[in-house]
Design an enzyme around this catalytic site. Structure first.
Site, PDB file in Angstrom:
ATOM      1  N   ASN A 262       0.792  -1.127  -0.174  1.00 55.96           N
ATOM      2  CA  ASN A 262       0.016   0.151  -0.194  1.00 55.96           C
ATOM      3  C   ASN A 262       0.875   1.216  -0.025  1.00 55.96           C
ATOM      4  OD1 ASN A 262       0.407  -1.144   2.406  1.00 55.96           O
ATOM      5  ND2 ASN A 262      -1.130   0.220   3.545  1.00 55.96           N
TER       6      ASN A 262
ATOM      7  N   GLU B 293       0.515   5.167   0.471  1.00 55.06           N
ATOM      8  CA  GLU B 293      -0.687   6.191   1.230  1.00 55.06           C
ATOM      9  C   GLU B 293       0.052   7.435   0.642  1.00 55.06           C
ATOM     10  OE1 GLU B 293      -1.046   5.345   5.326  1.00 55.06           O
ATOM     11  OE2 GLU B 293      -2.104   3.548   5.109  1.00 55.06           O
TER      12      GLU B 293
ATOM     13  N   GLU C  55      -3.040  -4.486  -3.120  1.00 56.15           N
ATOM     14  CA  GLU C  55      -3.595  -5.431  -4.259  1.00 56.15           C
ATOM     15  C   GLU C  55      -3.741  -4.546  -5.528  1.00 56.15           C
ATOM     16  OE1 GLU C  55      -4.926  -4.748  -1.418  1.00 56.15           O
ATOM     17  OE2 GLU C  55      -5.830  -6.449  -0.402  1.00 56.15           O
TER      18      GLU C  55
ATOM     19  N   CYS D 295     -10.801  -3.183  -4.297  1.00 60.50           N
ATOM     20  CA  CYS D 295      -9.816  -4.162  -4.638  1.00 60.50           C
ATOM     21  C   CYS D 295     -10.324  -5.495  -5.124  1.00 60.50           C
ATOM     22  CB  CYS D 295      -8.700  -4.661  -3.594  1.00 60.50           C
ATOM     23  SG  CYS D 295      -7.492  -3.504  -3.471  1.00 60.50           S
TER      24      CYS D 295
HETATM   25  N1  THU Z   1      -5.188  -1.614   2.460  1.00 63.33           N
HETATM   26  C1  THU Z   1      -4.818  -2.398   1.740  1.00 63.33           C
HETATM   27  O1  THU Z   1      -3.614  -2.161   1.023  1.00 63.33           O
HETATM   28  N2  THU Z   1      -5.233  -3.474   1.141  1.00 63.33           N
HETATM   29  C2  THU Z   1      -6.470  -3.700   1.661  1.00 63.33           C
HETATM   30  O2  THU Z   1      -7.152  -4.739   1.066  1.00 63.33           O
HETATM   31  C3  THU Z   1      -7.271  -3.195   2.773  1.00 63.33           C
HETATM   32  C4  THU Z   1      -6.564  -1.728   3.054  1.00 63.33           C
HETATM   33  C5  THU Z   1      -4.363  -0.225   2.832  1.00 63.33           C
HETATM   34  C6  THU Z   1      -5.295   0.973   2.431  1.00 63.33           C
HETATM   35  C7  THU Z   1      -4.489   1.663   3.339  1.00 63.33           C
HETATM   36  O3  THU Z   1      -3.337   2.169   3.128  1.00 63.33           O
HETATM   37  C8  THU Z   1      -4.512   0.765   4.748  1.00 63.33           C
HETATM   38  O4  THU Z   1      -4.461  -0.401   4.339  1.00 63.33           O
HETATM   39  C9  THU Z   1      -5.511   1.285   5.924  1.00 63.33           C
HETATM   40  O5  THU Z   1      -6.653   1.044   5.089  1.00 63.33           O
END
Ligand code: THU
Length: 161
Positions: free
Chosen positions: A62, A64, A75, A115
């Site tokens: 992820n 941000e 994902e 996702c």
């Molecule tokens: N996040 C993911 O990368 N994948 C998921 O399936 C759920 C959430 C990330 C998004 C954000 O950076 C952090 O987790 C908190 O929501």
């Protein structure tokens, strides 16, 4: 009027150690990628690893952003990289692992709705199931043999014809 029940099968592994060698290696790639996540706002780190039919493993984590909605989940980082760089190559499986700087995530990380939708697009496109393995940092691993199973009543291109 009629009622319909939609259900699906999940395989529950007690831990990563119960997975096949290939599945365990894919999950370990997700774990390694998770550790490189850029998640300074949520402190929630997610890694995803895709196994392509050519043996290539694509990872993502992820990313941000100070403008929160501009960030992207692990994902989709991995899926879009595969879509961009290996457009005709079948994605066989995706492994996901998540944890938090604040606490140990001890239950499987289920992908968010966006996702699921994005992964479903590639599954429809390639006309072959993508198996999905989900894990926290420790504990059980869930396996499902298709993205479609975890996104019932999906919106797909058939509505756009
Ligand atoms: N996040 C993911 O990368 N994948 C998921 O399936 C759920 C959430 C990330 C998004 C954000 O950076 C952090 O987790 C908190 O929501």
């Amino acid at each position: 009027m009629r009622k319909q029940n939609i259900s699906f099968d999940l395989t529950v592994f007690d831990s990563i150690e119960e997975l096949s060698v290939d599945e365990k290696n894919l999950m370990l790639s997700a774990v390694a990628s998770r550790k490189k996540a850029y998640a300074p706002y949520s402190n929630f780190q997610v890694g995803a690893a895709l196994l392509l039919e050519n043996g290539e493993v694509i990872v993502g984590n992820n990313q941000e952003n100070a403008c929160y909605p501009a960030g992207l989940c692990a994902e989709r980082v991995a899926m879009f990289y595969a879509g961009a760089n290996f457009p005709g190559v079948v994605i066989k499986a995706v492994a996901i692992s998540a944890t938090s700087i604040n606490h140990i995530v001890d239950k499987p990380a289920a992908p968010c709705g966006n996702c699921r939708q994005s992964m479903s697009e590639y599954e429809v496109k390639q006309k072959q199931n993508i198996a999905i393995l989900m894990m926290g940092e420790i504990g059980e691993v869930l396996k499902c043999n298709a993205i479609a199973k975890i996104l019932p009543l999906a919106f797909d291109n058939s509505f756009l014809d």
